[in-house]
Write a protein that holds these residues in place. Sequence first.
Motif, PDB file in Angstrom:
ATOM      1  N   LEU A 259       0.826  -1.212   0.000  1.00  0.00           N
ATOM      2  CA  LEU A 259       0.000   0.000   0.000  1.00  0.00           C
ATOM      3  C   LEU A 259       0.860   1.262   0.000  1.00  0.00           C
ATOM      4  O   LEU A 259       0.488   2.276  -0.609  1.00  0.00           O
ATOM      5  CB  LEU A 259      -0.926  -0.007   1.217  1.00  0.00           C
ATOM      6  N   ASP A 260       1.991   1.212   0.687  1.00  0.00           N
ATOM      7  CA  ASP A 260       2.882   2.370   0.682  1.00  0.00           C
ATOM      8  C   ASP A 260       3.422   2.628  -0.725  1.00  0.00           C
ATOM      9  O   ASP A 260       3.500   3.774  -1.179  1.00  0.00           O
ATOM     10  CB  ASP A 260       4.032   2.139   1.662  1.00  0.00           C
ATOM     11  N   ALA A 261       3.770   1.522  -1.426  1.00  0.00           N
ATOM     12  CA  ALA A 261       4.254   1.682  -2.804  1.00  0.00           C
ATOM     13  C   ALA A 261       3.157   2.235  -3.709  1.00  0.00           C
ATOM     14  O   ALA A 261       3.403   3.121  -4.540  1.00  0.00           O
ATOM     15  CB  ALA A 261       4.755   0.336  -3.334  1.00  0.00           C
ATOM     16  N   ILE A 262       1.942   1.717  -3.543  1.00  0.00           N
ATOM     17  CA  ILE A 262       0.822   2.225  -4.348  1.00  0.00           C
ATOM     18  C   ILE A 262       0.552   3.687  -4.034  1.00  0.00           C
ATOM     19  O   ILE A 262       0.303   4.513  -4.929  1.00  0.00           O
ATOM     20  CB  ILE A 262      -0.433   1.364  -4.093  1.00  0.00           C
ATOM     21  N   SER A 263       0.608   4.023  -2.748  1.00  0.00           N
ATOM     22  CA  SER A 263       0.339   5.399  -2.336  1.00  0.00           C
ATOM     23  C   SER A 263       1.340   6.374  -2.945  1.00  0.00           C
ATOM     24  O   SER A 263       0.969   7.473  -3.368  1.00  0.00           O
ATOM     25  CB  SER A 263       0.368   5.490  -0.807  1.00  0.00           C
ATOM     26  N   GLN A 265       3.626   5.683  -5.665  1.00  0.00           N
ATOM     27  CA  GLN A 265       3.875   5.602  -7.101  1.00  0.00           C
ATOM     28  C   GLN A 265       2.621   5.826  -7.936  1.00  0.00           C
ATOM     29  O   GLN A 265       2.681   6.432  -9.005  1.00  0.00           O
ATOM     30  CB  GLN A 265       4.480   4.234  -7.435  1.00  0.00           C
ATOM     31  N   VAL A 266       1.477   5.313  -7.467  1.00  0.00           N
ATOM     32  CA  VAL A 266       0.246   5.424  -8.256  1.00  0.00           C
ATOM     33  C   VAL A 266      -0.514   6.708  -7.923  1.00  0.00           C
ATOM     34  O   VAL A 266      -0.920   7.463  -8.810  1.00  0.00           O
ATOM     35  CB  VAL A 266      -0.659   4.192  -8.028  1.00  0.00           C
ATOM     36  N   LEU A 267      -0.720   6.954  -6.615  1.00  0.00           N
ATOM     37  CA  LEU A 267      -1.490   8.124  -6.210  1.00  0.00           C
ATOM     38  C   LEU A 267      -0.632   9.379  -6.074  1.00  0.00           C
ATOM     39  O   LEU A 267      -1.175  10.480  -5.961  1.00  0.00           O
ATOM     40  CB  LEU A 267      -2.206   7.842  -4.882  1.00  0.00           C
ATOM     41  N   GLY A 268       0.673   9.195  -6.014  1.00  0.00           N
ATOM     42  CA  GLY A 268       1.549  10.354  -5.909  1.00  0.00           C
ATOM     43  C   GLY A 268       1.526  11.027  -4.556  1.00  0.00           C
ATOM     44  O   GLY A 268       1.794  12.229  -4.448  1.00  0.00           O
ATOM     45  N   LEU A 269       1.215  10.274  -3.503  1.00  0.00           N
ATOM     46  CA  LEU A 269       1.162  10.839  -2.157  1.00  0.00           C
ATOM     47  C   LEU A 269       2.505  10.660  -1.461  1.00  0.00           C
ATOM     48  O   LEU A 269       3.097   9.579  -1.497  1.00  0.00           O
ATOM     49  CB  LEU A 269       0.058  10.162  -1.341  1.00  0.00           C
ATOM     50  N   ASP A 270       2.967  11.715  -0.807  1.00  0.00           N
ATOM     51  CA  ASP A 270       4.218  11.623  -0.052  1.00  0.00           C
ATOM     52  C   ASP A 270       3.989  11.186   1.385  1.00  0.00           C
ATOM     53  O   ASP A 270       4.939  10.886   2.108  1.00  0.00           O
ATOM     54  CB  ASP A 270       4.936  12.976  -0.059  1.00  0.00           C
ATOM     55  N   VAL A 271       2.739  11.210   1.819  1.00  0.00           N
ATOM     56  CA  VAL A 271       2.416  10.776   3.181  1.00  0.00           C
ATOM     57  C   VAL A 271       1.830   9.367   3.118  1.00  0.00           C
ATOM     58  O   VAL A 271       1.114   9.016   2.170  1.00  0.00           O
ATOM     59  CB  VAL A 271       1.407  11.737   3.846  1.00  0.00           C
TER      60      VAL A 271
END
Length: 667
Positions: A259-263, A265-271
């Motif tokens: 989920l951290d990778a998806i957050s 790389q996919v969603l572009g979230l830094d948090v």
Amino acid sequence: MLTPGHLEVTAHALTAILGAWLGLTVLTRSRTVYARVFGLLALTLALWSTSVIVQRLSSAPSTGSVLHAIEELAAAVIVPATAHFSLLIATEGHPSRRQWRAVVAAYVLNVAFAIPGAIDRTAPIAISTPQLAIGPLPAVLLGWAWIGTRVVTLFAAAGWLLQAFRRSSPDAARRRQLGQTLAFVVIGTLGGMIRLLSVVMPTDPWIGVSLVTVGMVLSASVVFSAGVFFAPDVAGRAFRRSIGVGLGVFLVVGLLLALDAISRQVLGLDVPLLPVAALVVALAVYEPAVTWWRSRIDGRSPGDVARERLLRAIGEPSLGTATASAGVQPALARVASALDLAGAIVLREGETRPGQGVPEHDRSPAIPLVVDDEVFGELRVGPTTSGAPLSAGDEALLRLSAAYVAAALRAGRREDEQVDLLTDLTQERARVQDAAEELHDALARRATDGDGLRVYALGPLRVERGDDTIERWGGEKAGTRQAQGLFAFLFDRGERGLDKDEALELIWPDTAVDRADLAFHRTLGGLRHTLDPRGDGGKRAVRFRNDRYRLDPGIVQWSDVATFLGRLDAARGASSAPERMRLLEEARVLYRGEYLDDCPFYGDSVHVDERRGSLRARAVDLLVALGHGYEETGDPVSAAAAYRDAAAVATDECPAAVAGLARIAGA
């Protein structure tokens, strides 16, 4: 393509995982000295392998010297810890002073030889350069002394176990325990020897590490099956639970990383928004998930669950502790073996069973099992196999054994009593919860005007829900008349309920049993569907318990019978004559005719006669009381009407009504 470096890292990773898992499993569930030493060995192996992995994979130069120091010191502790654990197993926790001094010397020498290399990796004790030189002492000799110390320590570990293995009985559990521990130590020693040979000749490091990993796998059998730390059944439970928790943690960690990778790389979230949300969900469902897992996988009875709770309450490690009396039989077998006895058994009061090498006659030695003046039986032992008499020391050991057995039996009995009480309490709490749910459901139905039934039973049966009168009682395959009759039967019986045979005899008296049974269940299903407007099957509307069917009182919001009787009771306690007359008139209006008059099947049955007669008599009394009341207030018209109604309702001449009418006529 796999390289020797990849194989080494993989072997170290497996060793680290197994070492951490087994070490923590034992340390947190067993308090013995075996557990402490094995925990030291396993966790040090995990630390050693982890330090090697990080050195192989990390590119940060600042971590190299620290991790190298950890690797050297951990390896120095692993070797004497192996010998220490082996000695404890071989001597059953009672090494001689000479053996204990040898282990202490092994710890001191192995750590001392590792300290120079840990402090300065450019000047370790070794047989090749770079190496440490101390004065005139040849550096190579110092290196060989370092290798020799480790080799001697590991060989001593295997030797102690082998010696104990040879002395053990061929068919004893002790022999299996020693054999499994010896296999673990020998394989691990072989891996360590190959690692040591790498300083003499070129070898691939992964080979020695792989053998160490195999040794760790074998150590799992020592932990979970050899009986070193736990009883076999407890060990199996610990193994299953540890596997389950380990897999669960592995999956949760993997999910968080994904989920951290998806957050990012996919969603572009830094948090870490998604990982935090997933962690919150995991914490919320952890307890019910663990409860589900235990109920499905462990297959424990309510008594097992209660025993675990009891052990936790008294501060015992519930997973690693057997019942208080579980060690009695193994202890007796050990005593018989140590004293060369033909057998040893415990006889409870009143028992006369012989066997297990103990003679039937009363001359065999017997020691009472007494704790605080309470007798639990006696310890009966057979003769020595050699025929020699028992020495004073042997008899003292038997008395000590009897004291242990008596204490274990008393503790086991009290533990079983507490487990039974705790099981009963758990069931009581479950019943309280069920009752609370029923009350909540009844209150919820009562609060909803449209759901409650209004039952008119004083006269022809009529049932309303909201503004609608129930006309169709049965379902597609159940007759309305039969379902209405069954409802009347259930309503009249109330909490007493009825059994199926009563309903069959009333509604289907001339039908074959199998067809009548089918018709009953179809009718009951249709009735439940009618009474249940919410569509959950109607199981709560008509409940089945203790072989009887009962109408849930919560679905009846109001009934004229209950209101009628309530008005009569209130009138009897009224504080004034006008209030009393008002309540009696309200009750009079409710009595429209005979109880359940014209109700299909039930209205013509003998079951209704008693209740119908009682309500009729109450109505007659009510009308006579109204007549008297109106006479006293000077209203002869109303009084005469009440007396005439009383005479009409009564099945006899109703002398009170006749007398009242006579008084009015003569006035």
